[in-house]
Design an enzyme around this catalytic site. Sequence first.
Site, PDB file in Angstrom:
ATOM      1  N   HIS A 369       0.855  -1.191   0.000  1.00  0.00           N
ATOM      2  CA  HIS A 369       0.000   0.000   0.000  1.00  0.00           C
ATOM      3  C   HIS A 369       0.891   1.241   0.000  1.00  0.00           C
ATOM      4  O   HIS A 369       2.101   1.171   0.015  1.00  0.00           O
ATOM      5  CB  HIS A 369      -0.871   0.032   1.265  1.00  0.00           C
ATOM      6  CG  HIS A 369      -1.893  -1.047   1.329  1.00  0.00           C
ATOM      7  ND1 HIS A 369      -3.228  -0.823   1.085  1.00  0.00           N
ATOM      8  CD2 HIS A 369      -1.788  -2.370   1.630  1.00  0.00           C
ATOM      9  CE1 HIS A 369      -3.906  -1.951   1.224  1.00  0.00           C
ATOM     10  NE2 HIS A 369      -3.053  -2.905   1.558  1.00  0.00           N
ATOM     11  N   GLU A 445       3.563  -0.097   3.740  1.00  0.00           N
ATOM     12  CA  GLU A 445       3.096   1.214   3.303  1.00  0.00           C
ATOM     13  C   GLU A 445       4.293   1.900   2.665  1.00  0.00           C
ATOM     14  O   GLU A 445       5.261   2.243   3.348  1.00  0.00           O
ATOM     15  CB  GLU A 445       2.565   2.044   4.480  1.00  0.00           C
ATOM     16  CG  GLU A 445       1.319   1.475   5.148  1.00  0.00           C
ATOM     17  CD  GLU A 445       0.040   1.739   4.370  1.00  0.00           C
ATOM     18  OE1 GLU A 445       0.095   2.473   3.364  1.00  0.00           O
ATOM     19  OE2 GLU A 445      -1.012   1.196   4.769  1.00  0.00           O
TER      20      GLU A 445
HETATM   21 ZN   LIG Z   1      -3.974   1.101   0.955  1.00  0.00          ZN
END
Ligand SMILES: [Zn+2]
Length: 489
Positions: A369, A445
């Site tokens: 992400h 992330e």
């Molecule tokens: Zn995400």
Amino acid sequence: MLPQSTLCLAAVSLAVGQLVRALPSFVASSGDHQNRQDDQSVLSASAPELGFEGYQVWRMPINRKDVENVGKLLNLDIWAHHPSSVDVLVPPHLMSHPLLASYIPNSSHPAFIPDVQKLIAGSSSSAFSSSSFKPYPRPSNGSIPITHPFHDRFHTYDEIHSFLLDLQTAWPEWVDVFSIGQSAEGRDIYAAKISPRVVATHSTTDKDGSDDEEESLKKNRHKHKHGHKKERSKKEMILMGGSHGREWIAPASMLYFAHHLLLNSHAPGVKPLLKTLSFTIVPVLNVDGYEFTHTNSRLWRKTRQVVDEESGCFGIDLNRNWGYHWSSEDDQYPCSDDFPGKHAFQAPETKAMSDYVASKDVISFVDLHSYGQLLMYPFSYSCDDFPPDAEDLMEALLGAAKALRSVQGTAYKTGQVCELVYRAAGDSVDWTYGNQEIKWSASMELPDTGTYGFLLPPREIRPVAEETVAALVYLAHFVVQKEGKLKDI
Ligand SMILES: [Zn+2]
């Protein structure tokens, strides 16, 4: 890096608490329905591109619960949660709203991203570009250099599929592109499996005791021609990205990773991995949402599934829809950006992906992400459910963070999802770890920490992808070593 707000945390929390308590009058007087009609959540599939002129991102250093309350009341798009602050997209018509009065930027705490539309223009894909997209040179002679211009910009769904096919054309013995299922709007969700198609019972052995891949591939070609192909059974490492449409850097980095594996399939750092693992890469799970960010609204997060006729809202948050401790107690408002669906696996995208994972012998699953620069292990739904493998996972992620940092100095935090981001049920790695018992489940992330947020400029693709490759290769090596499947790395 833009300056951060210096608002007093305690004072702001108090102010918000008072405002939240004053909510009923606000809702009654301001017209909740109208606010939501203005919001991007209700864009229809045929809506024109929503511009973000005048939008800003404010970093609000306040109590997380308070800002979530305000966010829900105003249907704000919360971009990121930090330990003591949140990044919130604020539309111009709400900038003078009483609930946000305490956060209005000024000279001492300017807006974190003062001009969102400007960044959108700077991160545009070819679909948003004024100049028409020119197809890149097709592969020839069995190779595509890593300097290929594909990695210099972000791409649409069709362009990504085309590039996957280019990889398959260039490395037909290594790459298999296939669909794991279809999205709500009927798009194929493409995967690329990278693994030499060697014949299990006919592989040759060199004097060092390792397989001779070239010979195996030749035999495989022969067997395949005569219908006797049989792939060696390998454990899979699955990389998944694009659950959230606007997080373009994740698919871009994963495609770079796939390209890197293929170009280095005989290099010391990669060859042993490919002998032991199959890599399956699903660059874009949320294909409808991703496409929507290229055609209509750059900041779309969810899918485009019709979930609520009455409200006219679209989309399920795929990273809230996985079936491990999925909770109907979470936000059930279909227009919210983190709507988890009406039941686990309501989204065909999570259903297809989970079916694929469940059908394979998966040793590691990584969900990519952006943004935040985090390497995390389960669980997300609760911090009380501490994984028995937490120590091993932390060791793996610390090593991956160190490998990543060695590339250009980018710092990542490591830890449990629920601590580093927030507690939320329906997370992908909760399911892979908790339900499928895939020990090496992790989520990333990617950059940055908020300067550009979801709107990284294309010039950041290669640097981010290079360091992401370092982390993923390290993680794969670590897993293989820990599992005792490979002795020579
Ligand atoms: Zn995400």
